[in-house]
Scaffold this motif. Sequence first.
Motif, mmCIF file in Angstrom:
data_model
loop_
_atom_site.group_PDB
_atom_site.id
_atom_site.type_symbol
_atom_site.label_atom_id
_atom_site.label_comp_id
_atom_site.label_asym_id
_atom_site.label_seq_id
_atom_site.Cartn_x
_atom_site.Cartn_y
_atom_site.Cartn_z
ATOM 1 N N VAL A 91 -23.309 19.375 41.943
ATOM 2 C CA VAL A 91 -24.146 18.735 40.950
ATOM 3 C C VAL A 91 -24.808 17.638 41.559
ATOM 4 N N PRO A 92 -26.253 17.661 41.298
ATOM 5 C CA PRO A 92 -27.092 16.534 42.041
ATOM 6 C C PRO A 92 -26.493 15.148 41.450
ATOM 7 N N PRO A 93 -26.720 14.127 42.359
ATOM 8 C CA PRO A 93 -26.294 12.862 42.194
ATOM 9 C C PRO A 93 -26.865 12.341 41.051
ATOM 10 N N ASP A 94 -25.942 11.534 40.066
ATOM 11 C CA ASP A 94 -26.576 10.571 39.174
ATOM 12 C C ASP A 94 -26.964 9.605 39.369
ATOM 13 N N LEU B 102 -25.132 6.436 38.831
ATOM 14 C CA LEU B 102 -23.704 6.212 39.179
ATOM 15 C C LEU B 102 -23.722 5.729 40.657
ATOM 16 N N SER B 103 -22.517 4.924 40.989
ATOM 17 C CA SER B 103 -22.593 4.340 42.480
ATOM 18 C C SER B 103 -22.033 5.524 43.440
ATOM 19 N N ALA B 104 -22.195 5.508 44.543
ATOM 20 C CA ALA B 104 -21.560 6.545 45.366
ATOM 21 C C ALA B 104 -20.044 6.654 45.127
ATOM 22 N N ARG B 105 -19.460 5.464 45.079
ATOM 23 C CA ARG B 105 -18.045 5.684 44.694
ATOM 24 C C ARG B 105 -17.831 6.201 43.563
ATOM 25 N N GLU B 106 -18.587 6.076 42.367
ATOM 26 C CA GLU B 106 -18.166 6.833 41.276
ATOM 27 C C GLU B 106 -18.688 8.393 41.448
ATOM 28 N N GLU B 107 -19.471 8.608 42.211
ATOM 29 C CA GLU B 107 -19.746 10.152 42.645
ATOM 30 C C GLU B 107 -18.771 10.821 43.350
ATOM 31 N N GLY C 192 -15.696 9.985 43.020
ATOM 32 C CA GLY C 192 -14.630 10.059 41.965
ATOM 33 C C GLY C 192 -14.957 11.321 40.967
ATOM 34 N N ARG C 193 -16.124 11.418 40.566
ATOM 35 C CA ARG C 193 -16.642 12.621 39.778
ATOM 36 C C ARG C 193 -16.111 13.988 40.523
ATOM 37 N N TYR C 194 -16.503 14.005 41.752
ATOM 38 C CA TYR C 194 -16.454 15.042 42.636
ATOM 39 C C TYR C 194 -14.544 15.359 42.628
ATOM 40 N N HIS D 210 -23.133 19.369 51.055
ATOM 41 C CA HIS D 210 -23.041 18.607 49.807
ATOM 42 C C HIS D 210 -22.114 17.547 50.030
ATOM 43 N N GLY D 211 -20.642 17.942 50.375
ATOM 44 C CA GLY D 211 -19.622 17.050 50.411
ATOM 45 C C GLY D 211 -19.796 16.063 51.722
ATOM 46 N N ILE D 212 -20.324 16.399 52.700
ATOM 47 C CA ILE D 212 -20.666 15.385 53.845
ATOM 48 C C ILE D 212 -21.795 14.319 53.391
ATOM 49 N N ALA D 213 -22.584 15.028 52.578
ATOM 50 C CA ALA D 213 -23.905 13.765 52.317
ATOM 51 C C ALA D 213 -23.033 12.891 51.244
ATOM 52 N N MET D 214 -22.392 13.431 50.282
ATOM 53 C CA MET D 214 -21.815 12.623 49.204
ATOM 54 C C MET D 214 -20.774 11.472 50.027
#
Length: 189
Positions: A70-73, A76-81, A83-85, A127-131
Amino acid sequence: MDVVPDKRQRILAAAARLIVRNGLQCSMAAIAEEASVATGSLYNYFASKEELVLGVYTQVSAEMTERLMVPPDPSLSAREEVGRYIERYIDFIWEDAQRARLFDYLDNNPLISLDDAKTVFGPFVLHGIAMIEAAQAEGAVRAGTPTMITSFLRGSIRNTLKRRRLTETVLPAADRQLVADMCWAAVRA
């Protein structure tokens, strides 16, 4: 009999079921029978078993991409992203036991080349690497190779839930949270 009207989809679903049940040694004839198609018809869609297994990999990858990329929100912080993942991956693995077993089996007994696997799963992996890189830049995730960190998260979740699925049919919310918390504790900065 599978009620999926599209022959190609019926073949892929049948192959997935038989791979989970019998491993990669299942024959093309058995897959055709499971899909309720003639063996010759199966070869109209997949020229070889390797091509069929690649089709199964591609389908699993498409499901993962749809649910997890899913595209980043921006709110949300990167930490929250991260956590969402983690939470989405827990749900993705828990909700379909056959898909989880299929993914584990294909991951451990590949019939396709590493290059094909990279092509099929490449966008998902990137996608996971970028996150993880974004979370590292924010100081939320520990230093380390982003590929290894995302692989660790996914593998930890799959293995934990695989063991849990042997004794439970429902994943209690407290246990789901425990898995998410353990994943986060392992990768946080």
